[in-house]
Design an enzyme around this catalytic site. Structure first.
Site, PDB file in Angstrom:
ATOM      1  N   ARG A   1      46.371  32.051  20.549  1.00 51.79           N
ATOM      2  CA  ARG A   1      46.514  32.863  21.763  1.00 51.79           C
ATOM      3  C   ARG A   1      46.772  31.945  22.972  1.00 51.79           C
ATOM      4  NH1 ARG A   1      43.080  37.220  25.225  1.00 51.79           N
ATOM      5  NH2 ARG A   1      44.509  38.938  25.006  1.00 51.79           N
TER       6      ARG A   1
ATOM      7  N   ASP B   1      33.863  36.997  26.966  1.00 49.21           N
ATOM      8  CA  ASP B   1      34.777  37.075  25.824  1.00 49.21           C
ATOM      9  C   ASP B   1      34.957  35.703  25.172  1.00 49.21           C
ATOM     10  OD1 ASP B   1      36.554  38.219  24.062  1.00 49.21           O
ATOM     11  OD2 ASP B   1      37.804  39.132  25.607  1.00 49.21           O
ATOM     12  N   MET B   2      35.498  35.680  23.976  1.00 47.37           N
ATOM     13  CA  MET B   2      35.765  34.440  23.242  1.00 47.37           C
ATOM     14  C   MET B   2      36.820  34.777  22.185  1.00 47.37           C
ATOM     15  SD  MET B   2      35.291  32.406  20.468  1.00 47.37           S
ATOM     16  CE  MET B   2      34.138  33.242  19.398  1.00 47.37           C
TER      17      MET B   2
ATOM     18  N   ASP C   1      38.071  45.621  19.090  1.00 42.34           N
ATOM     19  CA  ASP C   1      39.206  45.966  19.950  1.00 42.34           C
ATOM     20  C   ASP C   1      39.853  47.263  19.494  1.00 42.34           C
ATOM     21  OD1 ASP C   1      38.928  43.874  21.622  1.00 42.34           O
ATOM     22  OD2 ASP C   1      40.649  42.724  20.910  1.00 42.34           O
TER      23      ASP C   1
END
Ligand code: GLA
Length: 717
Positions: A432, A467-468, A537
């Site tokens: 990402r 987040d991670m 998600d």
């Protein structure tokens, strides 16, 4: 505790061990409370010498149930501990030194841990005289849960370094292996599929080498008797209070006995233990149930609620939130956000969350992680101004961070290219478009803490989404010496926990929600710092039935972030009714992940009704006893119920995936109610006795169409 027998118990469970001649602790029993135990009978079962002449000849160790077996003494199965000496050999012989039982539950230095005063803790110290290694095994039993909490602390009492190659948290030897093994497996957007299969001889289990618990599996396993169901039968469940690389496995030996092991993964792990220094393993929670998987889950849920989650929100109503991610992705400005927030406030939402894209120059996922400064192109008046305007609408304000990461296109990376996890001379593997900050370093820990703390101190932030979004690759640290590189994954976790501990203590009013590409770090370790976790998600209601159903094996509703999103769903393309999306999402920490301004008028009215209803029943939804009723892994229907602790209120959720013609309404036997009470269903006005609902069941008519759903509020007079 007598000469040989150590027996720890509460009103419902017992845990017992016996010290063999020579001081090797033999595991005797974990299960329903027993008043006494006869070690001789257990020794006979294992064909061990009855005269107490236990020795190393003939290798009886190989079929002795052990408390904490170590490699090398004639135990041919895999053990819980492997330590290498200076001469390179790896034999370890741990013998009894001392044992005591104390009141309460000590914390673990640097690691998340269960807590509570209503407990007894056994500390059993063993020693290898040659290695000069002390191992203190810790066992806690709380009064109110059917569980034992275990960990091990290794101390080098000699004057030469030792090398820990493996130090698991839990080893549990079982006299037989007539169990099904249940684990969770999945991927991004379809986390935690429930897998059940019989144990077979050899080794089986799940593990992670990703530097995180992972989307692919969980640091959990359950052993259920083949005949055990949701409601009845013997089940043992084990989970690790940890968020990094782990292994969870069962070894079935030639005598068909089973050995359960859980701990930090020993692959890609080694730890140099200098003289005078200790190594603490994370703790493992092992629960026992004779009431099937439902009973196992209630024990796990109680541990999470009473002994793991801390802070202001541990037992408090969680604000109903609206998150802008699926509403805008990176494409927003102040005006757009305020338009969304305004309608949300009018609909009754309580917290507005600004997700990814508010900092640096982050218009896509290819930049700016690490530069936690407001993007003035998107928010020219600054973050503080937006926070004020959102507060003025009567909403709390929440903010997204991904503090463990750095984008190669960032000021942070340009200033400190060696701060990320990497191997010198090799390409830095991006995922990402990002790299992972090396949290084993104290300078990096300080930066991450300060960067987040500054934003929280300068702005009145009420909520943080932590987040991670990627896992480890090219694992190396510029700071660690060559012989300590294998310490990096665990040191990373210790560094992260240190940062989180400081932040949650400094900002006790802030609600933290953890996230890792959805549920990639849904574990008991993270819950110790952040009382809720973004489940997945995937916000499609039918997929969420599966994900939330299986997540509930370990975690209670108050731990699961779950939101209503737009249709067609962004992950599956499926169109589901607004009621179904609401019914499934309100079974956890409720919220919305869409722009309410773009909803059809009827749906917006439905949203207002959902929010008003959740406000009246959320204490039950979040903190009631959760029971799974119909499994989406077995059929077309999903059902569950949450029942308030005093059993006067319950919320039943039923969803049917595919419409079928000419079929009956599902007849569902409810659980957890008071048989003597009469319950009225608010939505239908019908009344039933608790005994009828639980024994005869109730037919729940579903609306027409696919993904049809019903949610009933039951109240006792
Ligand atoms: C991850 C999270 C999402 C969202 C995005 C933002 O995928 O799981 O909820 O925050 O990052 O980039």
């Amino acid at each position: 505790m007598n000469d040989r027998l150590i027996h720890l118990r509460n009103d419902r469970v017992s845990y017992a061990m016996n010290l063999l001649e020579g001081g090797i602790p033999m595991h005797l029993y974990f299960g329903a409370r027993v008043e006494s135990l006869n070690p001789v009978a257990m020794l006979r079962h294992n064909d061990l010498p009855l005269d107490g002449s236990f020795g190393l000849n003939g290798c009886p160790l190989d079929h002795t149930p052990h408390e904490y077996p170590s490699f090398g003494l004639g135990e041919m199965r895999e053990g819980a501990l492997t330590v290498r000496a200076q001469d390179g050999t790896r034999t370890c012989d741990l013998r009894f030194v001392s044992a005591d039982i104390i009141d309460g539950k000590p914390g673990l230095e640097g690691l998340p841990a269960t807590f509570g005063d209503n407990a007894k803790t056994l500390r059993l110290t063993l020693r290898d005289e040659l290695l000069k290694l002390d191992v203190t095994l810790s066992y806690t039993i709380f009064d109110d849960v059917d569980a034992v909490i275990r960990s091990a602390k290794l101390t080098n009492t000699g004057d030469a370094a030792l090398y820990i190659e493996r130090a698991y948290s839990l080893c549990l030897d079982l006299p037989d292996s007539r169990y099904d093994l249940i684990t969770l497996s999945g991927a991004w957007s379809r986390e935690r599929e429930m897998i059940r299969r019989p144990l077979t001889p050899g080794e089986q289990g799940v593990s992670s080498l990703r530097g995180a618990t992972s989307l692919q599996t969980s640091n959990f396993l359950a052993l259920a008797r083949p005949e055990a169901t949701e409601a009845q039968g013997e089940v043992i469940g084990a989970a690790l209070v940890y968020s990094g690389n782990f292994t969870a496995k069962v070894h079935v030996d030639s005598h068909r006995s089973g050995r359960v092991m859980l701990g930090v993964n020993d692959v890609d792990f080694e730890w140099t233990l200098e003289p005078g220094v200790s190594f603490q393993t994370p703790e493992a929670v092992t629960v026992y149930s004779v009431e099937g998987l439902d009973g196992m889950s209630r024990q796990f849920h109680r541990i999470c609620a009473e002994h793991l989650v801390r802070g202001k929100y541990a037992h408090a109503p969680r604000p109903i939130l609206l998150n802008n991610w699926e509403a805008t992705y990176f494409n927003f400005n102040e005006e757009k956000l305020l338009a969304i927030a305004k309608t949300a406030a009018e609909a009754g939402v309580e917290l507005f969350v600004l997700d990814d894209g508010w900092f640096g120059h982050r218009d896509s996922d290819n930049s700016s992680l690490g530069d936690w400064k407001t993007d003035l192109n998107k928010l020219p008046a600054g973050l503080g101004s937006l926070v004020e305007k959102v507060h003025a609408l009567g909403l709390k304000f929440g903010l997204w961070f991904e503090p463990e990461m750095v984008s190669p296109d960032s000021d942070l990376y340009r200033a400190h290219p060696d701060w990320c996890i990497h191997v010198e001379g090799r390409p830095r593997v991006e995922n990402r478009n990002q790299l992972i900050l090396d949290l084993s370093r104290t300078d990096v820990q300080d930066y991450v803490y300060q960067a987040v703390a500054d934003v929280l101190a300068e702005n009145a932030i009420d909520y943080v989404k932590w987040d991670m979004n990627r896992n480890f690759a090219t694992v190396g640290s510029a700071k660690l010496p060559a012989d300590r590189q294998k310490e990096l994954p665990h040191r990373y976790m210790l560094g992260l926990y240190a940062v989180l501990e400081k932040l949650v203590n400094r900002f006790p009013e802030v609600l933290f929600e953890s996230c890792a590409s959805g549920g990639g770090r849904f574990d008991m370790g993270m819950l110790h710092y952040m009382p809720q976790t973004w489940c997945s998600d995937n916000t499609d209601a039918l997929t969420r039935c599966r994900i939330q159903y299986a997540t509930s094996l370990i975690f209670p509703p108050f731990a699961m972030g779950s939101h209503v999103s737009a249709v067609p769903n962004h992950q599956t393309g499926r169109v589901t009714p607004i009621d179904t999306r609401g019914n499934v999402a309100m079974s956890g920490c409720f919220g919305y992940e869409l722009d309410l301004n773009r909803l059809p008028a009827d749906d917006l009215e439905a949203v207002k009704r959902q929010i008003a209803r959740v406000k009246t029943i959320r204490q039950t939804l979040l903190y009631g006893d959760f029971h799974r009723l119909l499994s989406p892994f077995d059929g077309n229907d999903t059902a569950w119920i949450t029942v308030s602790p005093d059993k006067t209120e319950a919320v039943l959720m039923v969803t049917r995936a595919q419409a079928q013609s000419y079929t009956f309404a599902p007849l569902i036997r409810l659980r957890g109610l008071d048989p003597a009470k009469t319950y009225t269903v608010a939505e239908t006005g019908e009344s039933y006795s608790g005994s009828e609902l639980m024994n005869a069941g109730v037919a729940v008519p579903l609306p027409w169409g696919d993904a049809a759903s019903v949610s009933w509020t039951l109240r006792a007079q």
